[in-house]
Design a protein around this motif. Structure first.
Motif, PDB file in Angstrom:
ATOM      1  N   TYR A 188       0.828  -1.050   0.015  1.00  0.00           N
ATOM      2  CA  TYR A 188       0.082   0.167   0.089  1.00  0.00           C
ATOM      3  C   TYR A 188       0.857   0.993  -0.105  1.00  0.00           C
TER       4      TYR A 188
ATOM      5  N   PRO B 275      -6.485   0.704   4.401  1.00  0.00           N
ATOM      6  CA  PRO B 275      -6.076  -0.837   4.192  1.00  0.00           C
ATOM      7  C   PRO B 275      -7.043  -1.576   5.217  1.00  0.00           C
TER       8      PRO B 275
ATOM      9  N   LYS C 173      -9.606   0.325  -2.126  1.00  0.00           N
ATOM     10  CA  LYS C 173      -8.134  -0.052  -1.966  1.00  0.00           C
ATOM     11  C   LYS C 173      -7.186   0.309  -2.945  1.00  0.00           C
TER      12      LYS C 173
END
Length: 341
Positions: free
Chosen positions: A168, A312, A319
């Protein structure tokens, strides 16, 4: 035109100050420590150049700073609840530097990295390779951010990243804007955010739900000071994430900040879905170089364009996974001008 000068050393790396000047004489200053914006000088309504962001005159100020003035935030801007997230069948644990939570990636964030660079005709590109598990995040990430300064007084920030495994990322710039730099507060600034939805937070600034703000948006051109309340023995301003109404990449009016006294206006457009509006409530410990001066609360306003905070861990939020060898690209554009009389 780009001018570079040596500014000092940090962690055995050389730090340079870059000045990008356009044809009108307006200029932007950057340093490769944290790919940081140091100053943005543009004309006010009288034609005189004024700085529009908070910064420090020496490297020492940035070494001591803990308020992220002008910094690039990565790998992940804003908070990650409980300092952990689940990805690829694994729980990844991060530093908890904000109570029980991770904020702006902790002490190992990009804001504290001395980056490599490449000078270009109209700007500077900064590079950094973040190794696997730096700050607790998975994947080796090759990151770059390019700052371009145009003859129209537009500062374009372009982010790019590639990872060797799923991870991420959420990058932003953390400049504190004050379009009336001689004024100690930003409470008389007028702010417009074209949004109908915002994220409601817990008392620890962790997202709880998305709510409608139709008909009661406080960010519709009113003075920032109208949103500041006295509560729990202190003044509390805004620290909210607003989901932007999409208009396309060429529309600069998604976010607008105006300063009537100086006559300077700032229009912001971005590829990101929203913006964190933070009125600098806790801005009180950043020391201005060797002068011993401090910036105080509400002396600068942050407009942090990035992906949804804590996405997350929020099942209903989009996402933004950076998959292996996928090229991530996002941008933020600051366009400065003078208000019409």
């Amino acid at each position: 035109m780009v001018f570079k000068q040596y500014w000092g050393d940090y962690k055995s790396r050389e730090v340079y100050l870059f000045r990008i000047t356009n044809a009108s004489g307006a200029y932007v200053e950057l340093i490769n420590l944290g790919a940081t914006i140091v100053s943005i000088y543009v004309p006010n309504k009288y034609g005189r150049l004024m700085n529009t962001v908070l910064g420090f005159p020496t490297l020492d100020g940035y070494i001591k700073d803990n308020c992220y003035l002008g910094r690039t935030i990565g790998r992940f801007a804003n908070r990650i609840s409980q300092g952990r997230f689940f990805l690829d069948d694994w729980m990844w644990n991060l530093e908890t530097n904000d109570g029980k939570h991770n904020n702006h990636s902790g002490s190992d964030g990009f804001h504290d990295k001395v980056m490599d660079f490449r000078e270009e005709e109209d700007g500077v590109v900064f590079f950094y390779t973040s190794p696997h598990l730096e700050g607790g995040f998975p994947g080796t990430v090759d990151f770059q951010v390019k700052y371009s300064w145009s003859h129209k007084n537009e500062l374009l920030i372009e982010y790019g990243a590639v990872s060797d495994r799923s991870t991420y990322v959420n990058f932003t710039n953390h400049s504190y804007f004050n379009l009336e730099f001689g004024s100690p507060k930003i409470l008389a600034h007028r702010l417009v955010v074209e949004s109908e939805l915002m994220i409601e937070n817990t008392s620890e600034h962790i997202p709880s739900r998305i709510i409608s703000i139709n008909g009661r948006n406080e960010l519709n051109g009113k003075k920032v000071g109208h949103s500041v309340l006295y509560k729990e023995m202190r003044h509390i301003g805004l620290n909210n994430y607003y989901i932007l109404k999409r208009k396309g990449n060429d529309k600069p009016s998604l976010i607008r900040l105006e300063a009537p006294r100086s006559g300077i206006e700032l229009n912001i457009c971005t590829s990101y879905p929203g913006v964190q509006v933070y009125t600098g409530d806790y801005l009180k410990t950043a020391v201005r170089g060797n002068e011993g001066m401090k910036y105080g609360p509400f002396e600068g306003l942050c407009l942090e364009c990035h992906n949804y905070p804590d996405f997350p861990n929020q099942p209903n939020f989009p996402k933004a996974v950076l998959f292996p060898n996928m090229q991530m690209k996002e941008f933020i554009k600051y366009k400065f001008g003078v208000l019409e009389e």
